[in-house]
Scaffold this active site. Structure first.
Site, PDB file in Angstrom:
ATOM      1  N   LYS A 125     -18.924 -12.000 -58.265  1.00  0.00           N
ATOM      2  CA  LYS A 125     -20.324 -12.305 -58.583  1.00  0.00           C
ATOM      3  C   LYS A 125     -20.932 -12.941 -57.357  1.00  0.00           C
ATOM      4  CE  LYS A 125     -22.958 -11.962 -62.245  1.00  0.00           C
ATOM      5  NZ  LYS A 125     -22.857 -11.163 -63.482  1.00  0.00           N
ATOM      6  N   ASP A 165     -28.260  -8.479 -61.467  1.00  0.00           N
ATOM      7  CA  ASP A 165     -28.155  -9.488 -62.527  1.00  0.00           C
ATOM      8  C   ASP A 165     -29.566 -10.090 -62.598  1.00  0.00           C
ATOM      9  OD1 ASP A 165     -25.806 -10.932 -64.162  1.00  0.00           O
ATOM     10  OD2 ASP A 165     -27.184 -12.504 -63.553  1.00  0.00           O
TER      11      ASP A 165
HETATM   12  N1  GLU Z   1     -24.598  -8.364 -63.990  1.00  0.00           N
HETATM   13  C1  GLU Z   1     -24.026  -7.524 -65.005  1.00  0.00           C
HETATM   14  C2  GLU Z   1     -22.991  -8.318 -65.777  1.00  0.00           C
HETATM   15  O1  GLU Z   1     -23.159  -9.507 -65.984  1.00  0.00           O
HETATM   16  C3  GLU Z   1     -23.562  -6.186 -64.486  1.00  0.00           C
HETATM   17  C4  GLU Z   1     -22.614  -6.213 -63.334  1.00  0.00           C
HETATM   18  C5  GLU Z   1     -22.298  -4.851 -62.729  1.00  0.00           C
HETATM   19  O2  GLU Z   1     -22.827  -3.842 -63.170  1.00  0.00           O
HETATM   20  O3  GLU Z   1     -21.484  -4.840 -61.797  1.00  0.00           O
HETATM   21  O4  GLU Z   1     -22.014  -7.807 -66.254  1.00  0.00           O
END
Ligand code: GLU
Length: 446
Positions: A125, A165
């Site tokens: 992340k 996100d």
């Molecule tokens: N931000 C999204 C999550 O919390 C998607 C992340 C992604 O697609 O890599 O899962």
């Protein structure tokens, strides 16, 4: 370690001030304690201690020039949490409150969520304390270019694949991808959530929101019910909320509320397809506030409030942000007859709210299971990129539904195996943990 409390004392001592990270770890550890009891090899290999320590954390300066010519300095991060079952995978968040503790909570949640999707994805992340809200397109572009000028050297389609996100949508992914391509001189799938004409997957924009509603529907099916004709309280009006609303409408349910950081709107007639298109345009193109919707249709807007006190719903879908639903809110929801809660955001219910939902034995789908559809379709985007293929909407949507059904199954199975039938919190934590832990064990001390 003799107990969860002792483990948490150790974690908190090593990571002072990272409160959201502590919250996420404490919930998972209390769920998986019986797994550690039953499988002493995990504790011997120090799997829990290793899982809460990111494999790598990158922090960097992001300087850029705003429209007035002033130099701005933000901080960028990428937390590469766990690569036991695949390359690091997870979104980027751009919001003023972003800090290392928040990104570590998100990356930790992501490690179990990605394991649940059945696809080979590790967890990461990242993001920045930059807030695109109120910034011009040109400022957002310059920020994204500066951010990617450093990030590009750490990512790769077999190493680390970021996505969106909060605060990172189609516009930001476009600018980030453009800069990556320019500096790396290659066109590869290093980001997901790309535009459909340049390597993105159909249904990726819809995936998180659609998946949440598919998950809620699966939970309802265990009681021979469905979303059809159910009234829903929805929070948020960003990507997840928009497509959760669309899927509720598609499956014959009714959306009573939506919100943003300024307050919420309550439309007792229901937000239908046409009204939702108006909201999506408001948020994605005009970048306005949700109160404008209330003026547009003539319904109620409550400034500075969240929608949890609204009566007359059976379902709540928190799709805004972490800790947006407190124990008091949960009490109110339960008193008003809500018996299905599926989390579209990451950790939107605080620990007191989770406890109340679980104790009341309602259908409570925690984020790492209920909102895994987004990252799952990111995994499908990676598969399409790797094989130079483009799948149809129907194919991706049915794969998404299949994955949500599988995740639901895994939660039910793991919860039953550990004598907590119907407890999706315990089920999701155990099923995700077992997959990551067994891979880490097999790969030795790395
Ligand atoms: N931000 C999204 C999550 O919390 C998607 C992340 C992604 O697609 O890599 O899962």
């Amino acid at each position: 370690m003799q107990s969860t409390a002792e483990f948490m004392e150790w974690v908190e001592g090593r990571t002072p001030g990272e409160v959201e990270f502590h919250q996420a770890v404490a919930e998972v550890m209390s769920s998986v304690w019986p797994v550690l009891q039953r499988n002493p090899e995990y504790a011997e290999a120090k799997i829990p201690q290793r899982m809460v320590e990111p494999e790598r954390v990158i922090s960097f300066r992001v300087p850029w020039v705003d429209d007035t010519g002033e130099i701005q300095v933000n901080r960028g991060y990428r937390v590469e949490m766990n690569s036991a079952i695949g390359p690091y995978k997870g979104g980027l968040r751009f919001r003023s409150d972003v800090n290392l503790g928040i990104l570590k909570f998100l990356a930790f949640e992501q490690s179990l969520k990605n394991a649940l999707t059945t696809l080979p994805m590790g967890a990461g992340k990242g993001g920045s304390d930059f807030d695109p809200k109120g910034r011009s397109d040109a400022e957002v572009m310059r920020f994204c270019q500066s951010f990617m000028s450093e990030l590009f050297r750490h990512i790769g389609d077999h190493t680390d694949i970021p996505a969106g996100d909060i605060g990172v949508g189609a516009r930001e992914i476009g600018f980030l991808f453009g800069q990556y391509k320019r500096v790396a001189n290659e066109f590869t799938g290093i980001l997901t959530g790309k535009g459909s004409t340049w390597g993105g997957s159909l249904i990726r924009p819809e995936a998180t929101g659609y998946g949440v509603v598919y998950f809620a529907d699966q939970m309802l099916k265990t009681r021979d019910e469905s979303i059809f004709r159910k009234s829903c309280l929805l929070s948020g009006s960003g990507n997840v909320a928009q497509y959760a609303a669309e899927n509720v409408i598609r499956l014959g349910g009714k959306v009573l509320t939506m919100s943003d950081s300024s307050g919420f709107v309550h439309d007792p007639d229901g937000i239908d397809e046409e009204k939702l298109a108006w909201i999506i345009d408001l948020k994605e193109r005009r970048r306005g506030r949700i109160g404008e919707y209330a003026e547009h249709v003539g319904c109620e807007f409550r400034a500075g409030e969240r929608p949890w006190a609204v009566e007359g719903a059976e379902v709540a879908l928190p799709c805004a942000t972490q800790n947006e639903l407190s124990g008091q809110d949960a009490k109110l929801l339960l008193a008003n007859g809500v018996y299905v809660v599926a989390e579209g955001a990451n950790m939107p219910s605080d620990p007191d709210a989770v406890r109340r939902f679980v104790d009341a034995r309602i259908l409570f789908g925690p984020g790492k299971a209920a909102n895994a559809g987004g990252v799952a379709v990111s995994g499908l985007e990676m598969a399409q990129n790797a094989s130079f293929a483009t799948w149809s909407r129907d194919k991706v949507d049915s794969r998404l539904l299949g994955i949500m059904v599988d995740i639901h199954h895994s939660c039910i199975r793991a919860a039953a195996e550990y004598d907590r039938p119907g407890n999706y919190v315990v089920g999701a934590n155990i099923a995700g943990f077992e997959k990551v832990a067994s891979a880490m064990l097999a790969q030795g001390v790395v």
